[in-house]
Design a protein around this motif. Structure first.
Motif: not given
Length: 417
Positions: A21, A65, A69
């Motif tokens: 991320e 997530h 995602w």
């Protein structure tokens, strides 16, 4: 096969997912490959011994997530396989499915594995460890059918699973080798409070216990045998005696390893372009001045963000103070700081521990090494500032609820005796 522009992350848990991320939020648009041996997408582990095990939070809340995602952020998520070897010279990793990946940067986020009991009967059915979602599922099912369980180990996992079992109405005996549960982590003064918490909730807590065997009938555990000849019957046995870092890959590749993969404050290993974060990383901590390996959720959440930025060439260092929390019965606790076992000289309480709401501080030479708030909220920032300040604090003022913690944290070194 991804080329040598790929950033490869070995380990698809919380640390791996947060690293991926961060790479995207920091603007990296090259290939990111996230590899994990579990079939579930990345999830957080605290719910496994807390809300999810208790049945108060749904499974979906554990995931880092949403399922879409990874595709939306162009993360090549490869589940059900694992990195099996690292070739630092060729800058490539081998996977369990037989494939090979080149990397420009490699992050080791391989986590840790529960330590196994080296006693007869440890491999019987009905002996449980807690590390993965499937483990928590099995324990939930066990608590629905069992009437009595034995928990081996009075650490955080052992005590949290004990609290969950008691909430389900199961009788629990906890076997702890030390004089008190959590003694090494919290010291005698506070460990005693956790012992009293569990005995007050009907737990049969046996400290100084030495296990010699897990007994069984028909291949299934039915109790335990202690060194003094005592036998304790049980429908299941839960083992929580710590974890070992999954540093075998790094060791086989020639990286510097010692209680995990040794890395500097930028989370760089001894091999070029290989970093490590989370449970597997034994990182140099600038504030503490030593290498530490932290196994708690906050470390797996924040440390990989620093690692990802370092992989991108940013000038960063990981210096967040260790933090962890626990929920047991009606007790909620947060702990900030780091205390080497036996390295403090006193514990100062703010508030009455008997009331169920208090703070505790571990001090050495008047300086606060760590602080813990129990059923007292919105004080973590002040506790962190006290620990980070590293200046002497007056113990009487620290114990006095009328003196604001923020005032103590702000005092210069010469403001106290």
């Amino acid at each position: 096969m991804a080329g040598n522009t790929a950033f490869v992350i070995a380990g698809a848990g919380l640390a791996g997912a947060k690293a991926a991320e961060t790479l995207r939020t920091e603007g990296f648009d090259g290939p990111v490959v996230l590899v994990g041996d579990e079939h579930d997408r990345p999830y957080e582990r605290p719910p496994l011994s807390k809300g999810y095990l208790l049945g108060t939070s749904p499974r979906e809340d554990a995931y880092v997530h949403p399922p879409e995602w990874y595709a939306e952020h162009d993360i090549d998520l490869r589940l059900g396989t694992a990195v099996t070897a690292i070739d630092p010279v060729a800058r490539a990793v081998s996977l369990g499915d037989g494939s090979r990946l080149g990397y420009a940067k490699l992050l080791l986020a391989t986590g840790a594995t529960p330590r196994r009991l080296p006693v007869p009967g440890a491999e019987l059915d009905g002996v449980y460890y807690l590390r993965r979602l499937a483990d928590s599922d099995r324990l939930k099912e066990t608590f629905r059918s069992a009437s009595r369980v034995v928990v081996i180990g009075g650490g955080w996992i052992g005590l949290e699973t004990t609290a969950a079992a008691r909430a389900a109405g199961v009788e629990v005996t906890v076997l702890e080798a030390a004089e008190l549960p959590l003694l090494r982590v919290l010291g005698r003064e506070v460990a005693q409070l956790f012992a009293e918490l569990h005995t007050a909730h009907g737990v049969d807590l046996r400290c100084g216990a030495r296990l010699t065997e897990i007994t069984g009938t028909g291949g299934r555990a039915d109790g335990v045998l202690l060194a003094d000849g005592t036998r304790i019957a049980a429908d299941a046995v839960i083992v929580g005696v710590g974890v070992s870092p999954n540093s075998q890959l790094a060791a086989a590749a020639g990286l510097d390893v010692g209680d995990g993969v040794r890395v500097d404050a930028q989370l760089r290993s001894s091999a070029p372009d290989i970093h490590a974060a989370g449970d597997v990383a034994c990182a140099f901590h600038p504030r503490l001045g030593i290498h530490v390996r932290v196994e708690h959720w906050a470390n797996a959440l924040h440390q990989p963000q620093t690692a990802a930025r370092a992989m991108l060439g940013r000038d960063v260092a990981y210096d967040r103070l260790p933090y962890f929390f626990t929920d047991q019965y009606d007790l909620g606790m947060e702990y900030t700081g780091y205390v080497i076992p036996g390295a403090y000289d006193r514990v100062v309480f703010r508030g009455d521990p008997g009331s169920g709401a208090y703070l505790a501080f571990w001090l050495a030479d008047g300086r606060v090494l760590a602080g813990m708030n129990v059923n007292v909220w919105d004080v973590t920032d002040q506790v962190r500032a006290l620990v980070a300040g590293r200046h002497p604090v007056d113990a009487a003022a620290l114990a006095d609820p009328a003196v604001p913690l923020a005032e103590l944290a702000a005092r210069p070194p010469d403001a106290t005796a």
